[in-house]
Scaffold this active site. Structure first.
Site, short mmCIF file in Angstrom:
data_model
loop_
_atom_site.label_atom_id
_atom_site.label_comp_id
_atom_site.label_asym_id
_atom_site.label_seq_id
_atom_site.Cartn_x
_atom_site.Cartn_y
_atom_site.Cartn_z
N LYS A 52 -27.31 24.40 -3.58
CA LYS A 52 -27.44 25.56 -4.47
C LYS A 52 -28.81 25.57 -5.12
O LYS A 52 -29.46 26.62 -5.24
CB LYS A 52 -26.32 25.53 -5.52
CG LYS A 52 -24.96 25.84 -4.91
CD LYS A 52 -23.78 25.45 -5.80
CE LYS A 52 -22.47 25.65 -5.03
NZ LYS A 52 -21.29 25.14 -5.72
N GLN A 96 -19.79 22.59 -11.46
CA GLN A 96 -19.25 22.26 -10.14
C GLN A 96 -17.81 21.75 -10.28
O GLN A 96 -17.52 20.87 -11.09
CB GLN A 96 -20.14 21.19 -9.48
CG GLN A 96 -19.75 20.81 -8.08
CD GLN A 96 -20.08 21.89 -7.04
OE1 GLN A 96 -20.82 22.82 -7.31
NE2 GLN A 96 -19.51 21.77 -5.87
N ASP A 119 -19.70 32.27 -11.18
CA ASP A 119 -18.59 31.95 -10.28
C ASP A 119 -17.51 33.02 -10.33
O ASP A 119 -16.71 33.15 -9.40
CB ASP A 119 -17.92 30.62 -10.69
CG ASP A 119 -18.59 29.39 -10.07
OD1 ASP A 119 -18.99 29.46 -8.90
OD2 ASP A 119 -18.67 28.36 -10.77
N1 LIG Z 1 -17.96 25.97 -9.61
C1 LIG Z 1 -17.96 25.85 -8.28
N2 LIG Z 1 -18.43 26.86 -7.52
C2 LIG Z 1 -18.46 26.74 -6.16
O1 LIG Z 1 -18.90 27.67 -5.45
C3 LIG Z 1 -17.99 25.52 -5.55
C4 LIG Z 1 -17.51 24.51 -6.40
N3 LIG Z 1 -17.50 24.71 -7.75
N4 LIG Z 1 -17.04 23.36 -5.89
C5 LIG Z 1 -17.05 23.07 -4.47
C6 LIG Z 1 -17.03 24.32 -3.64
C7 LIG Z 1 -17.55 24.09 -2.25
N5 LIG Z 1 -18.66 25.00 -2.07
C8 LIG Z 1 -19.43 25.08 -0.91
C9 LIG Z 1 -20.46 25.99 -0.75
C10 LIG Z 1 -21.22 26.02 0.41
C11 LIG Z 1 -20.98 25.16 1.46
C12 LIG Z 1 -21.81 25.19 2.70
O2 LIG Z 1 -22.78 25.93 2.78
N6 LIG Z 1 -21.48 24.39 3.74
C13 LIG Z 1 -22.22 24.28 4.98
C14 LIG Z 1 -22.19 22.84 5.49
C15 LIG Z 1 -22.62 21.86 4.47
C16 LIG Z 1 -22.52 20.42 4.90
O3 LIG Z 1 -23.16 20.09 5.90
O4 LIG Z 1 -21.78 19.65 4.23
C17 LIG Z 1 -21.60 25.18 6.04
O5 LIG Z 1 -20.41 25.47 5.94
O6 LIG Z 1 -22.32 25.55 6.96
C18 LIG Z 1 -19.94 24.26 1.31
C19 LIG Z 1 -19.19 24.24 0.15
C20 LIG Z 1 -18.88 25.64 -3.25
N7 LIG Z 1 -17.99 25.30 -4.19
#
Ligand SMILES: Nc1nc(=O)c2c([nH]1)NC[C@@H]1CN(c3ccc(C(=O)N[C@@H](CCC(=O)O)C(=O)O)cc3)C=[N+]21
Length: 297
Positions: A52, A96, A119
């Site tokens: 992020k 987070q 969020d």
């Molecule tokens: N307050 C809060 N807001 C959130 O938005 C929030 C949170 N807490 N807690 C956890 C989850 C999880 N999350 C992700 C966002 C992007 C990918 C992402 O871009 N993933 C890549 C892969 C990343 C890797 O290689 O591990 C993909 O899917 O291509 C993953 C997970 C946002 N979250």
């Protein structure tokens, strides 16, 4: 032919528009600011927060990052939130999730100034979303709406099945799907761990959105031909790789692909959109707080 939806490409497209909005704001003397707060030792959480912050840097959003020890009292987190609420250079605040067990999640969400709640988890913003008057749509469901629109998937009159009823994905996703207007007007079923015959529901769906957090629980045998499959799961499972794990979704990709008209992969599907929409909400927050108009993508 099954379309493999490229979330990185759709995310980049939206990010470009968000970057243009950022330029407009900066030229008016307003640099959008996003604060991330991490209260966890979890490796995945650290990865996501740094992704992020990296997105902020690429777009020209000012990133502020705070880390609080996982064994600190809740009051330390609340004091940080209070400070960020009062700081005019911070337009968006993201704590987070998950926070440690001794910290009440609801108290955290309600502590954040609703105008800075990028969020979209504060009850005021949840209420606005349900009322059809959203301020900040939660990032993942909003990103899924963008994926469906970009892929040319019609939702109006279609049967959508959301698997999972979480506050951050399932519930807001279902609410967006039943709203009036583009990306809505779907006949929406929300399934969960107590659903009696899940496969019967998913086989009847035109659109399946898998957000249960259970690795590969939706497979091809549970789908009809021509379904659009959106996989929200990002599960780390042990594997013989450099990192010692691999990422798998809530969907068994190969068998689902054989049935689907279009499907999102993991990684490279919904995840990139979640980040893009967080940036979107941050520039929207900066616009709302400064009174400078922008035209969001
Ligand atoms: N307050 C809060 N807001 C959130 O938005 C929030 C949170 N807490 N807690 C956890 C989850 C999880 N999350 C992700 C966002 C992007 C990918 C992402 O871009 N993933 C890549 C892969 C990343 C890797 O290689 O591990 C993909 O899917 O291509 C993953 C997970 C946002 N979250």
């Amino acid at each position: 032919m099954t379309t493999i939806i490229d979330g990185n490409e759709i995310g980049d497209q939206i990010t470009e528009g968000v970057a243009a909005c950022t330029d407009t704001l900066v030229s008016e003397g307003v640099t959008p600011g996003l604060a991330t707060v991490l209260m966890s030792d979890d490796g995945a959480s650290e990865t996501y927060v740094s992704m992020k912050q990296q997105a902020c840097e690429e777009i020209g959003i000012e990133g502020f990052h705070y880390e609080i020890g996982a064994d600190e009292p809740a009051e330390t987190l609340f004091a940080t939130i209070d400070e960020l609420n009062a700081d005019p250079t911070v337009h968006g605040i993201l704590v987070q999730m998950p926070v440690p067990d001794h910290v009440n999640k609801r108290d955290v969400l309600e502590r954040i100034d609703p105008m800075k709640d990028v969020d979209g988890f504060h009850p005021e913003n949840v209420g606005r979303l349900v009322a059809g008057n959203a301020r900040y749509k939660p990032c993942t469901p909003h990103g899924i709406q963008k994926i469906l629109a970009e892929t040319g998937v019609e939702t109006e009159g279609k049967d959508a099945v959301v698997v999972g009823r979480s506050d951050i994905v399932g519930k807001p996703m279902a609410n967006l799907l039943i709203q009036y207007g583009p990306g809505g007007n779907a006949t929406t079923t929300v399934c969960h761990s107590r659903t009696d015959d899940l496969a019967e529901k998913t086989r009847n769906a035109d659109i399946v959105i898998a957000a249960a957090g259970v690795p590969e629980m939706i497979d091809g045998s549970m789908l009809s031909d021509g379904t659009t499959v959106i996989d929200v799961g990002i599960n780390r499972v042990d594997a013989d790789t450099d990192k010692g794990y691999e990422l798998v979704g809530d969907v068994d990709f190969e068998s689902a692909k054989a049935k689907a008209d279009a499907i999102t992969p993991v990684p490279g599907g919904v995840g990139p959109l979640t980040i893009a929409m967080l940036m979107y909400n941050t520039v929207k927050a900066a616009s709302l707080q400064s009174g400078v108009d922008i035209s969001l993508p």
